[in-house]
Design a protein around this motif. Structure first.
Motif, mmCIF file in Angstrom:
data_model
loop_
_atom_site.group_PDB
_atom_site.id
_atom_site.type_symbol
_atom_site.label_atom_id
_atom_site.label_comp_id
_atom_site.label_asym_id
_atom_site.label_seq_id
_atom_site.Cartn_x
_atom_site.Cartn_y
_atom_site.Cartn_z
ATOM 1 N N ASP A 1 59.972 79.706 36.800
ATOM 2 C CA ASP A 1 61.128 79.629 35.907
ATOM 3 C C ASP A 1 61.772 78.294 36.215
ATOM 4 O OD1 ASP A 1 61.143 82.026 34.472
ATOM 5 O OD2 ASP A 1 62.063 83.109 36.154
ATOM 6 N N ARG A 2 61.911 77.468 35.201
ATOM 7 C CA ARG A 2 62.440 76.115 35.439
ATOM 8 C C ARG A 2 63.947 76.179 35.677
ATOM 9 N NH1 ARG A 2 59.947 71.364 34.895
ATOM 10 N NH2 ARG A 2 61.276 69.538 34.788
ATOM 11 N N PRO A 3 64.383 75.857 36.916
ATOM 12 C CA PRO A 3 65.821 75.860 37.215
ATOM 13 C C PRO A 3 66.466 74.553 36.756
ATOM 14 C CG PRO A 3 64.589 75.275 39.170
ATOM 15 C CD PRO A 3 63.570 75.564 38.084
ATOM 16 N N PRO A 4 67.782 74.436 36.910
ATOM 17 C CA PRO A 4 68.431 73.154 36.599
ATOM 18 C C PRO A 4 67.796 72.036 37.424
ATOM 19 C CG PRO A 4 70.068 74.856 37.045
ATOM 20 C CD PRO A 4 68.725 75.440 37.381
ATOM 21 N N VAL A 5 67.861 70.812 36.929
ATOM 22 C CA VAL A 5 67.208 69.671 37.560
ATOM 23 C C VAL A 5 67.557 69.559 39.043
ATOM 24 C CG1 VAL A 5 67.079 67.147 37.582
ATOM 25 C CG2 VAL A 5 66.949 68.389 35.416
ATOM 26 N N TYR A 6 68.837 69.694 39.391
ATOM 27 C CA TYR A 6 69.239 69.483 40.781
ATOM 28 C C TYR A 6 68.718 70.572 41.717
ATOM 29 C CZ TYR A 6 73.000 72.942 40.313
ATOM 30 O OH TYR A 6 73.717 74.098 40.129
ATOM 31 N N LYS A 7 68.223 71.690 41.169
ATOM 32 C CA LYS A 7 67.659 72.765 41.990
ATOM 33 C C LYS A 7 66.142 72.886 41.825
ATOM 34 C CE LYS A 7 71.643 75.813 42.135
ATOM 35 N NZ LYS A 7 72.116 77.187 41.905
ATOM 36 N N PHE A 8 65.528 71.906 41.183
ATOM 37 C CA PHE A 8 64.105 72.016 40.851
ATOM 38 C C PHE A 8 63.222 72.156 42.087
ATOM 39 C CE2 PHE A 8 60.015 70.354 39.084
ATOM 40 C CZ PHE A 8 59.784 71.439 38.254
ATOM 41 N N GLU B 1 56.323 66.831 45.281
ATOM 42 C CA GLU B 1 56.438 66.443 43.882
ATOM 43 C C GLU B 1 57.213 65.133 43.737
ATOM 44 O OE1 GLU B 1 55.312 66.457 40.924
ATOM 45 O OE2 GLU B 1 56.079 68.288 40.002
ATOM 46 N N TRP B 2 56.819 64.332 42.753
ATOM 47 C CA TRP B 2 57.569 63.149 42.373
ATOM 48 C C TRP B 2 58.562 63.575 41.298
ATOM 49 C CZ3 TRP B 2 58.636 60.687 37.850
ATOM 50 C CH2 TRP B 2 59.194 59.403 37.949
ATOM 51 N N ALA B 3 59.784 63.084 41.372
ATOM 52 C CA ALA B 3 60.794 63.407 40.363
ATOM 53 C C ALA B 3 61.451 62.126 39.872
ATOM 54 C CB ALA B 3 61.856 64.339 40.938
ATOM 55 N N ALA B 4 61.772 62.089 38.599
ATOM 56 C CA ALA B 4 62.403 60.910 38.001
ATOM 57 C C ALA B 4 63.805 60.683 38.550
ATOM 58 C CB ALA B 4 62.448 61.047 36.483
ATOM 59 N N THR B 5 64.508 61.771 38.862
ATOM 60 C CA THR B 5 65.842 61.688 39.459
ATOM 61 C C THR B 5 66.148 63.012 40.153
ATOM 62 O OG1 THR B 5 68.202 61.246 39.085
ATOM 63 C CG2 THR B 5 67.057 62.447 37.357
ATOM 64 N N GLU B 6 66.968 62.939 41.173
ATOM 65 C CA GLU B 6 67.453 64.135 41.864
ATOM 66 C C GLU B 6 68.876 64.467 41.402
ATOM 67 O OE1 GLU B 6 65.592 65.943 44.064
ATOM 68 O OE2 GLU B 6 63.923 64.569 43.774
ATOM 69 N N ALA B 7 69.415 63.660 40.510
ATOM 70 C CA ALA B 7 70.794 63.834 40.048
ATOM 71 C C ALA B 7 70.943 65.125 39.243
ATOM 72 C CB ALA B 7 71.214 62.644 39.195
ATOM 73 N N ASP B 8 72.161 65.646 39.257
ATOM 74 C CA ASP B 8 72.487 66.850 38.491
ATOM 75 C C ASP B 8 72.755 66.430 37.051
ATOM 76 O OD1 ASP B 8 73.297 69.273 37.526
ATOM 77 O OD2 ASP B 8 75.168 69.352 38.667
ATOM 78 N N VAL B 9 71.670 66.354 36.263
ATOM 79 C CA VAL B 9 71.767 65.939 34.867
ATOM 80 C C VAL B 9 71.170 67.027 33.983
ATOM 81 C CG1 VAL B 9 71.685 63.472 35.411
ATOM 82 C CG2 VAL B 9 69.560 64.700 34.953
ATOM 83 N N GLU C 1 68.698 68.769 31.328
ATOM 84 C CA GLU C 1 67.245 68.645 31.171
ATOM 85 C C GLU C 1 66.875 67.522 30.198
ATOM 86 O OE1 GLU C 1 63.228 69.547 31.880
ATOM 87 O OE2 GLU C 1 65.007 70.220 32.937
ATOM 88 N N ALA C 2 67.602 67.397 29.092
ATOM 89 C CA ALA C 2 67.295 66.359 28.099
ATOM 90 C C ALA C 2 67.447 64.955 28.700
ATOM 91 C CB ALA C 2 68.190 66.503 26.870
ATOM 92 N N VAL C 3 68.452 64.772 29.528
ATOM 93 C CA VAL C 3 68.658 63.478 30.182
ATOM 94 C C VAL C 3 67.532 63.227 31.188
ATOM 95 C CG1 VAL C 3 70.192 62.165 31.716
ATOM 96 C CG2 VAL C 3 71.157 63.531 29.850
ATOM 97 N N TYR C 4 67.161 64.261 31.938
ATOM 98 C CA TYR C 4 66.049 64.124 32.881
ATOM 99 C C TYR C 4 64.781 63.689 32.155
ATOM 100 C CZ TYR C 4 62.491 64.920 36.332
ATOM 101 O OH TYR C 4 61.431 64.727 37.182
#
Length: 190
Positions: free
Chosen positions: A16-23, A82-90, A92-95
């Protein structure tokens, strides 16, 4: 020349895809757990000697299910993270927009200073090291779609794309041999 090392690359099961900052904390769904268990029970290859995984929970869970069925040890490799584009709390569309920019510019560095170019070097290096430690044997690597897409493109002499990443489904696996260089035996699929 020694026999090649066979690497079984397995993308973690469904999450289940969580918010970006909790991925990084994402875990397998019930369906993802079943998906990996079925893969292990119906495994069409020889039983591996060892299972490597990234330290992220979804990869560890995947490796644990495989280890229980195969009765083989697990080793965590932080370089498989995993590689991530950002760890910021943004949102999903911004990520996704930041990630698209990274796919367009392989030298664009994320929050940790790692570009997709660097991530390609990292996955090639760690899988080369793993293969070297286990010459002539079969090894499972539980990991993530982005890194696996980067490896596929590297081996084929192509450039990885967001579409190539998206083609690697949850619980899909590929078979790669290593004897000095990588060679795909089986592309990613169920």
């Amino acid at each position: 020349m020694a026999d090649p090392t066979t690497l079984f690359l397995i993308r973690h099961g469904e999450i289940d895809r969580p918010p970006v900052y909790k991925f990084d904390d994402a875990v397998l769904t019930e369906a993802g757990t079943e998906q990996i268990h079925e893969l292990a029970v119906r495994w069409p290859h020889g039983i591996p000697d060892m299972i490597y995984c990234s330290p992220l929970p979804r990869s560890v869970e995947t490796a644990s299910i495989l280890a229980a069925v195969f009765r083989r040890p697990i080793r965590t490799a932080h370089e498989l993270e995993e590689w991530a584009a950002t760890e910021a709390d943004v949102p999903e569309a911004v990520y996704k927009e930041i990630e698209r920019h990274c796919w367009e510019d392989f030298n664009y560095e994320n929050d940790h200073g790692e570009s997709l170019h660097h991530a390609t070097d990292r996955i090639v290096r760690v899988l080369t090291e793993i293969a070297g430690r286990h010459e002539g044997r079969g090894i499972v690597v539980s990991g993530h779609a982005i890194l696996f897409a980067l490896l596929v493109a590297y081996v084929r002499g192509e450039r990885a794309t967001e579409a190539s990443k998206d083609r690697i489904g949850f619980g899909h696996h590929a078979v790669v041999e290593h004897a000095g260089d990588f060679r795909f035996v089986r592309d990613f699929g169920p």
